[in-house]
Scaffold this motif. Structure first.
Motif, short mmCIF file in Angstrom:
data_model
loop_
_atom_site.label_atom_id
_atom_site.label_comp_id
_atom_site.label_asym_id
_atom_site.label_seq_id
_atom_site.Cartn_x
_atom_site.Cartn_y
_atom_site.Cartn_z
N GLU A 17 0.80 -1.19 -0.10
CA GLU A 17 -0.19 -0.08 -0.04
C GLU A 17 0.86 1.34 0.02
N LEU A 18 0.39 2.37 -0.61
CA LEU A 18 1.14 3.54 -0.55
C LEU A 18 1.25 4.01 0.66
N GLU A 19 2.25 4.78 1.03
CA GLU A 19 2.60 5.16 2.31
C GLU A 19 1.59 6.61 2.25
N LYS A 20 0.85 6.95 3.72
CA LYS A 20 0.09 7.97 3.53
C LYS A 20 0.49 9.11 4.69
N TRP A 24 7.98 7.06 7.12
CA TRP A 24 7.99 5.73 6.40
C TRP A 24 9.00 5.03 7.23
N TYR A 46 11.10 -0.45 -1.51
CA TYR A 46 9.77 0.25 -1.22
C TYR A 46 9.71 1.64 -1.38
N ARG A 49 9.48 2.32 -5.16
CA ARG A 49 8.14 2.14 -5.77
C ARG A 49 7.05 3.18 -5.14
N ASN A 50 7.26 3.46 -4.04
CA ASN A 50 6.27 4.73 -3.24
C ASN A 50 6.29 5.71 -4.27
N MET A 53 5.08 5.48 -8.06
CA MET A 53 3.76 5.28 -8.11
C MET A 53 2.95 6.54 -7.84
N ARG A 54 3.67 7.41 -6.70
CA ARG A 54 2.67 8.70 -6.48
C ARG A 54 3.09 9.77 -7.29
N TYR A 55 4.32 9.96 -7.84
CA TYR A 55 4.75 10.86 -8.68
C TYR A 55 5.02 10.88 -10.05
#
Length: 248
Positions: A17-20, A24, A46, A49-50, A53-55
């Motif tokens: 799951e993406l970090e929120k 981290w 990780y 990947r985060n 996927m986010r940017y």
């Protein structure tokens, strides 16, 4: 996100799951695809990947100008991003190419080349969609055997001067309103903390980047921790790194 297998290779982490938040922590280093934690100082997959996927989105061009063992590029390939990896050390280039030898579902283009992060002359202005990189932390770990231009051999002041050039090149090659993410840690010398992270952050702000996020990443499996815990020290062990997220 469950693990996906290609032959005997697992291409995705379990239950990702993406970090929120801006803190981290990844106790599990991550061993999917060709990721191996045997290259000293490399980041857990990780993290890229985060960030990827986010940017960024599929088909974007991702740049890592301190490619090391290729962790960022492996994630870019899995996530169907195009990517360019640069390193001044030919051994790092060789290792990265080896780690990229797997099949994925996408059709990404991956380019790996020897070069200096201070002078990305082969890249045009504003052609990169996302920068995702993890430079050495000055001269804590020396990588190349003394290649001229290797920032891992520089003392702090010279390292910061080099990072100013890296920041300037990053700004040049990145598209407007796009993101540059850099992970950096601090140092300790003679018992005193050298805030290397914030010094590097300032170099990127000085060339025009704006600060979007400052993420604290908990550090695990640091080789020096065991040594220092046996000493009678009056200081705390450094157990965090920063991920600076800048916007052009």
């Amino acid at each position: 996100m469950k693990k996906i297998r290609r032959g005997n290779m697992v291409l995705q982490p379990n239950n990702f799951e993406l970090e929120k938040t801006t803190v981290w922590s990844f106790p599990d280093r991550g061993d999917w695809a060709t990721h191996v934690g045997d290259y000293r100082g490399n980041w857990t997959p990780y993290v890229p990947r985060n960030l990827i996927m986010r940017y960024s989105k599929e088909g974007d061009w991702v740049l890592d100008q301190f490619v090391g063992s290729g962790t960022t590029l492996v994630e870019a390939k899995i996530l169907n991003r195009n990517a360019i990896g640069v390193d001044i050390n030919p051994e790092a280039i060789k290792l990265t190419n080896e780690r990229l030898e797997f099949n994925s579902r996408g059709s990404s283009r991956i380019v790996v080349r020897e070069g200096n992060a201070e002078h990305l002359n082969f890249l045009k202005n504003e052609g990169i969609d996302f920068i995702c990189t993890h430079p050495p932390y000055a001269n804590i770990i020396k990588y190349s055997g003394g290649i001229e231009g290797d920032v891992s051999y520089l003392e702090v002041d010279d390292f910061i001067e080099s990072m100013k050039l890296v920041a300037k090149e990053s700004y040049r090659v990145l598209k407007p309103r796009k993101i540059c993410a850099v992970m950096m840690g601090d140092m300790r010398k003679h018992g005193k903390v050298i805030p290397l992270g914030f010094k590097v952050m300032e170099t990127f702000l000085s060339v025009g980047f704006k600060s979007k996020e400052i993420i604290i990443k908990e550090q695990f499996n640091c080789r020096s921790s065991k040594y220092w815990t046996t000493k009678n020290n009056n200081f705390l062990l450094l157990a965090h790194e920063y991920i600076f997220v800048f916007e052009k």
